[in-house]
Motif scaffolding. Structure first.
Motif, short mmCIF file in Angstrom:
data_model
loop_
_atom_site.label_atom_id
_atom_site.label_comp_id
_atom_site.label_asym_id
_atom_site.label_seq_id
_atom_site.Cartn_x
_atom_site.Cartn_y
_atom_site.Cartn_z
N ARG A 122 -0.57 5.24 3.26
CA ARG A 122 -1.50 4.12 3.35
C ARG A 122 -1.52 3.33 2.05
O ARG A 122 -1.61 2.09 2.06
N LEU A 123 -1.43 4.01 0.93
CA LEU A 123 -1.43 3.30 -0.35
C LEU A 123 -0.25 2.35 -0.46
O LEU A 123 -0.39 1.20 -0.91
N TYR A 124 0.92 2.80 -0.02
CA TYR A 124 2.08 1.92 -0.04
C TYR A 124 1.87 0.72 0.88
O TYR A 124 2.33 -0.39 0.59
N GLU A 125 1.16 0.90 1.99
CA GLU A 125 0.93 -0.19 2.94
C GLU A 125 0.05 -1.29 2.36
O GLU A 125 0.23 -2.47 2.68
N VAL A 126 -0.90 -0.93 1.51
CA VAL A 126 -1.84 -1.92 0.98
C VAL A 126 -1.49 -2.36 -0.43
O VAL A 126 -2.14 -3.25 -0.98
N ALA A 148 -5.88 10.34 -4.17
CA ALA A 148 -5.90 10.58 -2.72
C ALA A 148 -7.30 10.54 -2.09
O ALA A 148 -7.45 10.05 -0.97
N PRO A 149 -8.36 11.02 -2.77
CA PRO A 149 -9.69 10.98 -2.13
C PRO A 149 -10.18 9.59 -1.76
O PRO A 149 -11.08 9.46 -0.92
N VAL A 158 -9.14 3.02 -7.34
CA VAL A 158 -7.70 3.26 -7.24
C VAL A 158 -6.92 2.36 -8.20
O VAL A 158 -6.00 2.81 -8.89
N ALA A 159 -7.29 1.08 -8.25
CA ALA A 159 -6.61 0.15 -9.15
C ALA A 159 -6.76 0.60 -10.60
O ALA A 159 -5.80 0.55 -11.39
#
Length: 348
Positions: free
Chosen positions: A306-310, A176-177, A150-151
């Motif tokens: 979830r991505l925004y959360e982490v 997203a996956p 992702v990064a």
């Protein structure tokens, strides 16, 4: 006991019991490659109970079969890499790691790294990085490998898009996956740092809004009135390469190229670097507010909640060359394809 073989012209010789030696003048068949690969993997790996050894042998057979299939599809000059002791060491390391862990995801990641290693010139930076990645990838959890993917995808790559729908489609496919595997735990990021996959830049992270406004501003334009366009750029208002109707407010205009990099490619068309910079500045300063962008992204791709959360921690990662190589392999494993790794790891 010392083993010795001699071969004449057009011979194919193999020797186990140490390093595998290959004298290959005709090219290796699938079965030849598989035999050599199995011998390399099995060397010094027999001190197990009968039950464990059966599992190990099954995993070796899977790895050698799949690697042989991939290697047989490479050009003959890449197949000859099997003669390189450094490549054989990488094969041994990958095989033994999979024999210990046995997950299909790890096997696919290691196989992609191995295949890339066979195409890398000996003693090149790419070969060195791939060797390290083959050693380190098995020491990461699936979550950590997903974090790298992702990064890398968001912070180090971009792909052509020209509409919000195109941007969301791209992110839904390529990011997203992995999101369901992401965690907030500091231990995950510190472990990645300790293994040399990434540095955690605590006070210099990149926000998701920065990512979207830097790589995909065309998808998040707030819109412009003609009178808001600097006078030097107004002659380009009728030019569809430079301006178009705003996707979010069709009665307004927006800069048409995807981002600053795409604008640079139009330098000759625009007439010079100073005009390029002015257009880049206009686009950069005309992105929707952060809260609006967040709402749009989450509405289009709910997994991004979830991505925004982490992201506060994930966005602080600065990937090393090894981290990029692993992220690339993980992406290929999950999505089925990826760009050439040499774009990021080269010696130019």
């Amino acid at each position: 006991m010392k083993q010795q073989q001699e071969g004449g012209a057009n011979s194919e010789n193999y020797q186990a019991g140490g390093n595998i030696l290959v004298n290959n003048n005709n090219g290796l068949s699938y079965h030849d490659v598989k035999q050599v690969t199995q011998d390399v993997m099995r060397a010094d790996f027999t001190a197990f109970s009968a039950v464990a050894l059966q599992t190990v042998n099954e995993r070796f057979d899977y790895m050698s079969s799949e690697f042989s299939r991939r290697l047989s599809q490479l050009p003959p000059e890449n197949q000859k890499s099997l003669e390189d002791p450094d490549v054989q060491y990488a094969i041994s390391s990958a095989g033994k790691s999979y024999a210990r862990r046995g997950t299909e995801e790890l096997a696919s990641v290691l196989l992609d790294l191995l295949t890339d290693r066979c195409t890398a010139p000996s003693e090149s930076l790419l070969a060195t990085v791939l060797n390290d990645a083959i050693e380190i990838a098995p020491r990461l959890t699936k979550t950590e490998r997903a974090t790298l993917a992702v990064a890398w995808r968001l912070l180090r790559t971009t792909s052509p898009v020209d509409t919000p729908e195109g941007c969301f489609r791209l992110l839904r496919h390529s990011v997203a996956p992995f999101i369901g595997e992401l965690v907030k735990s500091d231990a995950t990021y510190l472990h990645l740092q300790s293994l040399g996959c990434a540095a955690v830049e605590t006070f210099n992270g990149t926000s998701l809004h920065d990512v979207f406004s830097t790589y995909y501003p065309v998808a998040f334009s707030a819109g412009l009135k003609p009178e808001d366009v600097p006078e030097r750029l107004r002659p380009f208002l009728p030019d569809p390469m430079i301006f178009k109707a705003c996707d979010h407010q069709p009665e307004l205009l927006q800069v048409a190229p995807q981002n600053g990099t795409a604008i640079e490619l139009l330098s000759q068309h625009l007439g010079g670097a100073d005009v390029v910079q002015e257009l880049q500045s206009l686009q950069k300063n005309n992105v929707l507010p952060e809260a609006m962008v967040r709402d749009m992204v989450i509405e289009a791709i709910p997994e991004f909640t979830r991505l925004y959360e982490v992201w506060d921690t994930l966005g602080s990662l600065k990937l090393s060359a090894v981290g990029i190589a692993i992220a690339h392999a993980v992406t290929v494993e999950r999505l089925g394809s990826g760009p050439d790794l040499r774009i990021w790891i080269n010696e130019d």
